[in-house]
Design a protein around this motif. Structure first.
Motif, PDB file in Angstrom:
ATOM      1  N   ALA A  71       0.679  -1.101  -0.042  1.00 25.95           N
ATOM      2  CA  ALA A  71       0.131   0.416   0.253  1.00 25.95           C
ATOM      3  C   ALA A  71       0.864   1.092   0.231  1.00 25.95           C
ATOM      4  O   ALA A  71       0.205   2.795  -0.125  1.00 25.95           O
ATOM      5  N   GLN A  72       2.038   0.885   0.409  1.00 22.47           N
ATOM      6  CA  GLN A  72       2.523   2.470   0.977  1.00 22.47           C
ATOM      7  C   GLN A  72       3.391   2.600  -0.257  1.00 22.47           C
ATOM      8  O   GLN A  72       4.230   3.600  -0.905  1.00 22.47           O
ATOM      9  N   GLU A  94      -5.008   4.029   8.813  1.00 24.61           N
ATOM     10  CA  GLU A  94      -3.631   4.757   8.931  1.00 24.61           C
ATOM     11  C   GLU A  94      -2.957   4.508   7.217  1.00 24.61           C
ATOM     12  O   GLU A  94      -2.634   5.687   6.988  1.00 24.61           O
ATOM     13  N   ILE A  95      -2.499   4.056   7.134  1.00 23.70           N
ATOM     14  CA  ILE A  95      -1.993   3.409   5.673  1.00 23.70           C
ATOM     15  C   ILE A  95      -2.578   3.698   4.310  1.00 23.70           C
ATOM     16  O   ILE A  95      -1.954   4.668   3.455  1.00 23.70           O
ATOM     17  N   LEU A 124     -15.244   1.211   6.426  1.00 18.10           N
ATOM     18  CA  LEU A 124     -14.215   0.903   7.183  1.00 18.10           C
ATOM     19  C   LEU A 124     -12.922   1.686   7.121  1.00 18.10           C
ATOM     20  O   LEU A 124     -12.509   1.634   8.195  1.00 18.10           O
ATOM     21  N   VAL A 125     -12.440   2.483   6.069  1.00 22.22           N
ATOM     22  CA  VAL A 125     -11.657   2.929   6.152  1.00 22.22           C
ATOM     23  C   VAL A 125     -12.124   4.141   5.176  1.00 22.22           C
ATOM     24  O   VAL A 125     -12.252   4.827   4.625  1.00 22.22           O
ATOM     25  N   PRO A 126     -12.647   5.246   6.237  1.00 25.30           N
ATOM     26  CA  PRO A 126     -12.968   6.701   6.427  1.00 25.30           C
ATOM     27  C   PRO A 126     -12.213   7.467   5.351  1.00 25.30           C
ATOM     28  O   PRO A 126     -12.929   8.331   5.136  1.00 25.30           O
ATOM     29  N   GLY A 127     -10.670   7.405   5.530  1.00 24.87           N
ATOM     30  CA  GLY A 127      -9.812   8.671   5.109  1.00 24.87           C
ATOM     31  C   GLY A 127      -9.666   7.848   3.764  1.00 24.87           C
ATOM     32  O   GLY A 127      -8.584   9.153   3.061  1.00 24.87           O
ATOM     33  N   ALA A 128     -10.239   7.031   3.140  1.00 26.45           N
ATOM     34  CA  ALA A 128      -9.801   6.791   1.905  1.00 26.45           C
ATOM     35  C   ALA A 128     -10.599   7.128   0.408  1.00 26.45           C
ATOM     36  O   ALA A 128     -11.847   7.460   1.234  1.00 26.45           O
ATOM     37  N   LYS A 129     -10.077   7.454  -0.291  1.00 22.31           N
ATOM     38  CA  LYS A 129     -10.902   7.449  -1.731  1.00 22.31           C
ATOM     39  C   LYS A 129     -11.096   6.220  -1.974  1.00 22.31           C
ATOM     40  O   LYS A 129     -10.684   5.947  -2.539  1.00 22.31           O
ATOM     41  N   VAL A 130     -12.881   6.028  -1.837  1.00 25.34           N
ATOM     42  CA  VAL A 130     -13.543   5.264  -2.353  1.00 25.34           C
ATOM     43  C   VAL A 130     -13.662   5.673  -3.522  1.00 25.34           C
ATOM     44  O   VAL A 130     -14.734   5.762  -3.986  1.00 25.34           O
ATOM     45  N   VAL A 131     -13.169   4.281  -5.072  1.00 25.21           N
ATOM     46  CA  VAL A 131     -13.441   3.668  -6.373  1.00 25.21           C
ATOM     47  C   VAL A 131     -14.799   2.719  -6.638  1.00 25.21           C
ATOM     48  O   VAL A 131     -13.814   2.098  -6.506  1.00 25.21           O
TER      49      VAL A 131
END
Ligand code: NAP
Length: 461
Positions: A71-72, A94-95, A124-131
């Motif tokens: 992911a990094q 976080e990552i 589940l991953v609120p900080g990500a931009k889901v498409v």
């Protein structure tokens, strides 16, 4: 000028040669197939997997790392994992913060979960931009290159930039992205691959129901009745005679059912005095499957043509002709030509031939490759004007076939009329109502309503 150039920039794919590294979580069928295709398109790929041991199935040029390490290395992460395993992503939140997560998952049932898989991933991953993307493309098609039937990729997401990045990848793979809007559209996109011929369901169920009904109807009239009253065994009628009665009956009824919702819609619009109110759901659904109804009707009409062509070589027909010839020879009397009957028979055949020709023309123009090449007016002319002409010709073909038998009591068995008489009910209703609607006192207000005029504007609220 400026405005135009910014539009072009937004629509143009990323043409720089250097592609960004993309991470794929999951080394299963889809992950591998997509990874392979992306490597071919020039993307450096890194897989995130539970096991970092590289199997021989994984493309040589790809790296396999743990989820966190992989992911990094990328800004875009494609989640090629079933929804039920998504909870492993929570510790990685976080990552994954700020990364673009592409949800490609499908479910086993329509509306299986209260929220779409993509929305679940976003929770589940609120900080990500889901498409949401790629779920309508199969791993097999990606691998074998047979993407002709599924070139379109539905894409949706709340972050415009993230969506644009995913659409660039879609284009780079030689596919066509279709922007479906925000993540709210994800549920519909996820349901899409689970639908089974949605537009064909009603036409097929209807034709199966009508076929069963008319089969037992003809069986009763044409086989059981003569057996009971005349002790005649006509059971062989099941092979050709009965199908050749059912096929034209169904072709005519289904063709009329293509035009019936149009006249019902016109009556509803006239009654309401506006076009700005939705039709009832059943009418909407019926209107949407008119093309499929017409194609099923054409299939029955084609079968009728084939069954009719074999009539002269049927043993029963040859026996009837030869016994009539022998009986005329024995009585030394030739039946004179019945001119009226000859006229009726030729007109009936001519109407059938013309009706079938137009029927085929309607079928051909409904094919996307043909309909895409005609403008709206040409399409309406063929499907509406020629369509009604087809219905008139086919109805006339059946009426002339009936001749004067409609009023003859001997054509009723157990009070049951011939099947073709029943088949005339719906087409005659459609044609009579359509004829009435053409009168200026109804046609003029209807045209105005269809142009946006309202008799009582409060209806549009
Ligand atoms: P698959 O062959 O079963 O692969 C799924 C992968 O998920 C596994 O290889 C595994 O990768 C990973 N995984 C399994 N259990 C896990 C767990 N408990 N925690 C973390 N990772 C786990 O399935 P697939 O056919 O590739 O489908 C993957 C996704 O793509 C599904 O959501 C499916 O709906 C969607 N999809 C598939 C197709 C298709 O044609 N196959 C088409 C459209 C969409 P690792 O062993 O590397 O960890």
């Amino acid at each position: 000028m400026n405005k135009n150039s910014s539009n072009i920039m937004a629509l143009a794919p990323n043409t720089s040669n250097k592609r960004e590294t993309v991470c794929i979580f999951g080394t299963g069928d889809f992950g591998r197939a997509l990874g392979h295709k992306m490597i071919q398109s020039g993307y450096p790929i890194v897989f995130g997997s539970r096991s970092t041991q590289k199997s021989s199935l994984i493309p040589n040029d790809a790296e396999v790392l743990s989820h966190a390490e992989a992911a990094q290395k990328a800004a875009i992460i494609i989640i090629a994992i079933q929804r039920q395993h998504y909870n492993f992503l929570t510790p990685l939140a976080e990552i994954l913060h700020g990364k673009v997560l592409v949800d490609i998952s499908n479910n086993l049932k329509i509306n299986q979960y209260p929220e779409s898989n993509a929305e679940y991933l976003a929770q589940l991953v609120p900080g990500a931009k889901v498409v949401k993307a790629f779920n309508t493309v199969s791993a097999w098609a990606l691998q074998s290159g047979t993407l002709d039937a599924s070139r379109q990729v539905f894409v949706c997401g709340d972050d415009m930039e993230a969506k644009q990045m995913v659409m660039d990848i879609v284009r780079a793979l030689g596919l066509t992205p279709l922007d479906q809007g925000s993540l709210l559209a994800a549920q519909e996109i996820e349901n899409y691959p689970l639908q089974l011929f949605p537009m064909w369901k009603l036409p097929i169920l209807l034709s199966l129901g009508l076929t069963a009904f008319f089969f037992f109807y003809c069986l009763t009239r044409d086989i059981i009745y003569p057996y009971v009253y005349e002790n005649e065994d006509f059971s062989f009628f099941i092979a050709i005679s009965i199908p050749n009665r059912i096929c034209p009956v169904l072709a005519l009824i289904l063709l009329a059912l293509v035009y019936l919702p149009g006249v019902l819609a016109a009556i509803i619009q006239l009654y309401r005095g506006t076009k700005y109110r939705r039709f009832p759901d059943w009418l909407d659904k019926w209107m949407l499957c008119r093309k499929q109804l017409g194609l099923v009707a054409l299939a029955f009409a084609s079968l009728h043509v084939l069954y009719t062509l074999v009539i002269p070589i049927r043993s029963f027909v040859r026996w009837r002709i030869s016994s009539s010839t022998v009986s005329q020879a024995l009585n030394n009397k030739t039946e004179p030509l019945n001119n009226t009957y000859a006229w009726l028979s030729d007109s009936y055949l001519a109407l059938g031939i013309l009706g079938f020709f137009l029927f085929v023309l309607l079928g051909i123009t409904s094919l996307p490759s043909v309909s895409n090449n005609v403008n709206w007016r040409e399409f309406r002319f063929v499907q509406s004007k020629l369509g009604y002409l087809t219905l008139v010709l086919c109805t006339a073909h059946t009426l002339v076939y009936g001749g004067n038998r409609f009023l003859n009591p001997s054509s009723y068995r157990w009070y049951l009329p011939n099947a073709y008489m029943l088949s005339l009910i719906v087409p005659c209703i459609v044609l009579v109502v359509k004829f009435v609607l053409v009168f200026p006192c109804l046609d003029k207000p209807l045209t105005r309503i269809r142009q946006g005029w309202e008799r009582n504007p409060k209806y549009s609220e």
